[in-house]
Design a protein around this motif. Structure first.
Motif, PDB file in Angstrom:
ATOM      1  N   ASN A 564       0.812  -1.210   0.000  1.00  0.00           N
ATOM      2  CA  ASN A 564       0.000   0.000   0.000  1.00  0.00           C
ATOM      3  C   ASN A 564       0.848   1.264   0.000  1.00  0.00           C
ATOM      4  O   ASN A 564       1.921   1.313   0.630  1.00  0.00           O
ATOM      5  N   GLU A 565       0.321   2.270  -0.692  1.00  0.00           N
ATOM      6  CA  GLU A 565       0.914   3.601  -0.664  1.00  0.00           C
ATOM      7  C   GLU A 565      -0.195   4.629  -0.453  1.00  0.00           C
ATOM      8  O   GLU A 565      -1.246   4.559  -1.113  1.00  0.00           O
ATOM      9  N   LYS A 575      -4.172  10.333  -2.763  1.00  0.00           N
ATOM     10  CA  LYS A 575      -4.217   9.110  -3.561  1.00  0.00           C
ATOM     11  C   LYS A 575      -3.977   7.892  -2.687  1.00  0.00           C
ATOM     12  O   LYS A 575      -3.292   7.964  -1.653  1.00  0.00           O
ATOM     13  N   TYR A 577      -2.712   3.776  -3.450  1.00  0.00           N
ATOM     14  CA  TYR A 577      -2.265   2.769  -4.409  1.00  0.00           C
ATOM     15  C   TYR A 577      -2.181   1.422  -3.700  1.00  0.00           C
ATOM     16  O   TYR A 577      -1.875   1.337  -2.497  1.00  0.00           O
ATOM     17  N   HIS A 578      -2.430   0.362  -4.462  1.00  0.00           N
ATOM     18  CA  HIS A 578      -2.265  -0.991  -3.939  1.00  0.00           C
ATOM     19  C   HIS A 578      -1.629  -1.834  -5.035  1.00  0.00           C
ATOM     20  O   HIS A 578      -2.104  -1.845  -6.175  1.00  0.00           O
ATOM     21  N   GLY A 580       0.883  -1.131  -6.566  1.00  0.00           N
ATOM     22  CA  GLY A 580       1.317  -0.196  -7.590  1.00  0.00           C
ATOM     23  C   GLY A 580       0.205   0.322  -8.475  1.00  0.00           C
ATOM     24  O   GLY A 580       0.456   1.117  -9.388  1.00  0.00           O
ATOM     25  N   LEU A 581      -1.038  -0.110  -8.232  1.00  0.00           N
ATOM     26  CA  LEU A 581      -2.184   0.297  -9.053  1.00  0.00           C
ATOM     27  C   LEU A 581      -3.004   1.364  -8.334  1.00  0.00           C
ATOM     28  O   LEU A 581      -3.189   1.315  -7.113  1.00  0.00           O
ATOM     29  N   GLU A 582      -3.507   2.296  -9.098  1.00  0.00           N
ATOM     30  CA  GLU A 582      -4.258   3.428  -8.550  1.00  0.00           C
ATOM     31  C   GLU A 582      -5.640   2.973  -8.079  1.00  0.00           C
ATOM     32  O   GLU A 582      -6.443   2.447  -8.844  1.00  0.00           O
TER      33      GLU A 582
END
Length: 864
Positions: A564-565, A575, A577-578, A580-582
């Motif tokens: 996770n980001e 934003k 991300y999981h 690397g996907l939005e």
């Protein structure tokens, strides 16, 4: 004929030319009729009822009047028949029961062209809306035979109660117009029958004919299927309020004969129908001497039925007090008032657009007080007319869509069913509120529940009761009950519940054992749900700690933890991300507005206040930002003030984000009302915005369009709001985003779900985001709040490339202010105290974690 409704009797030979068999029928429009007909519906010209020409011989039966009632023992039936004849000597009478057996056969001599017979029957089958037993009466003379359906029933008003066959009855009904999206005011028999069956299927026992007598076939259907009918004279004159006052025509004796004529013809035409329990003098036509004389003439013909008239406010002429769209408080006051005449709401819960609210509150009062005999909601079917937009998209037109003037806009689409007879969520709610069976826990530990039979004449042995004990979609126990419970009584049952987790619910479904005239076998008449207060804790596996890092890139802060980001700016969460996907496309934003409803735009027009103070686009100014990396978490606190354009700030938000080593995000959202200074006087927002309650308190964001699947644990499957949610049962539901939309002819706020524990939105690949909390509301659409607010027709909604998600700590109530009261004070959201809401967000992939697992973990991790 001198009657404006073209009831005529004539000798056909006078109209025929020698040697021809052609008859020209002339229709005359009577100028006096137009003043008496100002009903709220489309103005259309033409004939809307079938026209029949009947031929009779010189020796004939001209009219039959049948009075079938009961003695005071409510068991012995009385039958009184008068037959008007022409050139006949005697008339024969035969009465058959529903099995076809003849139980009476007699002949009466004719005197002065009248044949009369009177008799009694012991232990007759009684007609009610629940038990519509009909005998068949054959009246014959020479070679002419007339058949009539006869129902034995008695109507009394006693000590403020409405008694049907000696039993106090509550009227649960709707107002019905003749309307169809392509046929206009014409109702074929098939459509009338569909309407009657719909009323029965949705637990209605009453229909008010608003505001004119129905097609004769409609009464026959009500007799057969079982509905109490309030028959109303074709009189409505409320348009005179623009000239003088509402009593103008009611006191003008020049209209007296026409008004009497309409009431008398209604009674004479429909006298024989057992379904009719009240005569009504009309609608919204003031009150005056013309109504007094009208009622006198009607009572001379029929004294067995009470008379209703809402604008006789003191019940001087009417047999009951009645009014429209009162508040719950007013209804409760009426219930407490001692008066021999009952109180009846001929119109309430105006179902225009999103709403109405508080149906359950009204019925808590109606059930509590004997004097409150029920109510009829406004109205049954939306008056939309089917058209096509320029691109060929079908839509329903309302006032002004034909470039006509004047018009009432969308005030004609104000019903519980759509034009094609699809129930709005309001109808589902209404049917649930007036359900014939209610249940409650007596002793949960022992599995004891109590059933209350709210039928007046029907035992619960007509049902198979299916029950299940569920938690988040899993059934822990279930079974079928065969039980009996007499009408109006209560019975306690024991269910073998066993063990189950906390937060479980018991669902009861009452299904018909046998098919009826209006529903098939196993039809679910009603459902009930009981929320448990005990149970064991569900064990949730602990999640491993992951490396937690914080980096800053220009004005953005990136927090990484496992897959996770989270990206933050000083304005908030930008934003997620999981893998690397939005996951998210737009920032998290504070939200205090909703697309306004017809009720928001009603008499009080709270919507205008919201728009004047710019709740739709509140400005945000960040006043404090703090980010810290602690031993096993990262904390972000953002304080902001929110202000309407050109006004000082009205509220402060404090957003507390905590990212844990498990990858979850804890989100605490605080709303703090602000004080501001004007001339040295401290004013609260409630002083500034007098009586302004807000539509919602929450946040919003969007996800890419491919996130199109929604699963949640809360109320469903249809929409629910704080004052319209009893029929939306708590459970685990799944839908596509496209199916989350609840359509209204005039687009407005829709699709919210109350008492949600968690909601997840995921893509077909199994990537998703779950949000957990404690009894929050959520909405999920493929169009924006702004688009919904600006749309005037369904074709104005633009499907966007985003999935729009709205999470509300509190969603505002609905009320019925489009033509009724505002929401109850207890449900309104005022900015007069602090509000704090807590949520947990968890990105997930079903490849390694199911939606339910993610939700359970998120819920377990949630901090107060």
């Amino acid at each position: 004929s001198k009657c404006p409704h073209l009831t005529a009797e004539f000798n056909i030979s006078e109209f025929l030319q020698d040697g021809t068999n052609t008859l020209d029928v002339f229709v005359f429009q009577w100028s006096d009729g137009t003043y008496l007909e100002d009903q709220d519906k489309w103005r259309m010209s033409g004939l809307f009822r079938d026209v029949s020409l009947l031929s009779f011989s010189e020796k004939r039966i001209e009219n039959i009047t049948v009075s079938a009632s009961l003695l005071e023992d409510y068991s012995t039936g009385t039958l009184d028949i008068n037959v008007k004849t022409k050139a006949l000597d005697k008339v024969n009478f035969k009465l058959f029961d529903e099995q076809g057996d003849c139980i009476f056969n007699d002949t009466a001599e004719v005197y002065d062209d009248i044949a009369h017979i009177s008799t009694q029957f012991e232990n007759v089958f009684k007609w009610t809306a629940e038990t519509p037993y009909l005998y068949t009466l054959l009246v014959s003379a020479d070679d002419q035979v007339q058949a009539l359906k006869v129902g034995f029933r008695r109507i009394d008003i006693s000590d403020g109660k409405l008694l049907i066959n000696g039993v106090a009855v509550k009227l649960k009904g709707l107002n019905r117009h003749d309307t169809h999206y392509s046929l206009g005011a014409y109702s074929p028999v098939e459509l009338m029958e569909k309407d009657v069956k719909l009323l029965k299927r949705f637990n209605m026992n009453t229909v008010r004919l608003s505001h004119y007598p129905a097609d004769p076939k409609f009464y026959e259907l009500c007799d057969f299927y079982g509905l109490y009918v309030i028959d109303e004279a074709d009189i409505e004159t409320h348009g005179v309020e623009f000239i003088d006052d509402r009593d103008l025509i009611a006191r003008d004796v020049r209209f007296q004969k026409q008004m009497i004529d309409r009431g008398v013809r209604m009674v004479k035409r429909n006298f024989n129908h057992p379904s009719i329990i009240f005569w009504s003098l009309g609608n919204e036509s003031g009150y005056g001497i013309n109504h007094v004389k009208m009622a006198e003439a009607m009572r001379l013909i029929d004294s067995s039925r009470p008379i209703h008239y809402e604008q006789d406010t003191n019940a001087e002429t009417a047999d009951m007090y009645s009014n429209m769209y009162p508040t719950v408080e007013y209804v409760t006051k009426q219930g407490k008032t001692k008066n021999p005449k009952p109180y009846f709401m001929c119109e309430y819960i105006h179902a225009m657009g999103q709403g109405p609210g508080n149906i359950e509150d009204y019925w808590q009062a109606i059930y509590k007080y004997d004097r409150l005999i029920g109510a009829c909601g406004w109205e049954m079917v939306d008056h939309g007319i089917l058209r096509q937009a320029q691109d060929g998209t079908p839509y329903y037109a309302y006032g002004g869509d034909f470039n006509e003037y004047p018009h009432d806009g969308n005030f004609c689409v104000d019903a519980f069913f759509s034009p094609e007879r699809t129930p709005h969520s309001a109808m589902i709610e209404y049917a649930h509120v007036v359900r014939p069976v209610r249940a409650k826990f007596v002793d949960e530990e022992k599995g004891k529940i109590q059933l209350h039979n709210l039928y007046n004449f029907t035992d619960l042995n007509i049902f198979n009761v299916f029950w299940s004990l569920e938690n988040t979609g899993k059934i822990y126990a279930s079974g079928t009950l065969n039980t009996s419970c007499a009408a109006g009584k209560k019975r306690t049952l024991t269910l073998p519940l066993g063990t189950y987790p906390k937060g479980s619910v018991i669902k009861l479904e009452f299904r018909l054992k046998k098919a009826t005239s209006w529903a098939e076998q196993n039809f679910i008449v009603c459902s009930e749900q009981l929320e448990s207060s005990r149970g064991f804790e569900i064990a949730v596996p602990s999640e491993p700690a992951r490396k937690l890092t914080l980096t800053k890139e220009e004005q953005l802060y990136k927090i990484s933890v496992g897959e996770n980001e989270y990206i933050f700016s000083k304005n908030g969460l930008e934003k997620i991300y999981h893998l690397g996907l939005e996951l998210t496309k737009s920032p998290f934003q504070i939200n205090m507005f909703r697309a306004t409803t017809d009720n928001d735009r009603g008499f009080a027009n709270i919507a205008k206040t919201w728009e004047n103070y710019d709740l739709v686009r509140l400005q945000q100014r960040v006043t404090a930002f703090d980010i810290k990396q602690l031993e096993n978490k990262i904390s972000i606190i953002i304080e902001s003030v929110h202000a309407p354009k050109v006004y000082p700030p009205i509220v402060k938000s404090i957003q507390e984000f905590t990212v844990l080593e498990t990858g979850e995000l804890l989100y605490n959202l605080n709303f703090v009302p602000l004080k501001w200074n004007e001339g040295g006087i401290n004013l609260t927002p409630n002083d500034m915005f007098r009586n302004m309650y807000v539509p919602r308190l929450g946040f919003r964001f969007s996800m890419p369009k491919e996130y199109s699947r929604v699963a949640w644990h809360g109320r469903g499957p249809h929409e629910s709001y704080p004052d319209k949610k009893t029929a939306a049962l708590i459970g685990y539901y799944q839908k596509e985003v496209l199916d989350m939309h609840e359509e209204y002819i005039y687009p407005q706020e829709n699709g919210s779900h109350e008492d949600t524990k968690f909601v997840s939105v995921q893509s077909k690949s199994g990537l998703g985001l779950v949000i957990a909390g404690e009894n929050f509301a959520f909405t999920c659409h493929d169009y924006s709040q702004e688009n919904l607010h600006e749309a005037k027709h369904t074709y104005d909604l633009t499907r966007s490339q985003d999935t729009h998600i709205y999470i509300d700590g509190l969603m505002g109530p609905l009320g019925s202010n489009s033509c009724g009261p505002e929401p109850l004070e207890k449900d309104r959201i005022y900015l007069n105290k602090n509000f704090r809401f807590s949520f947990t967000l968890k990105p997930y992939s079903t490849q390694n974690l199911s939606t339910k697992q993610a939700a359970n973990i998120a819920a377990k991790r949630m901090e107060p």
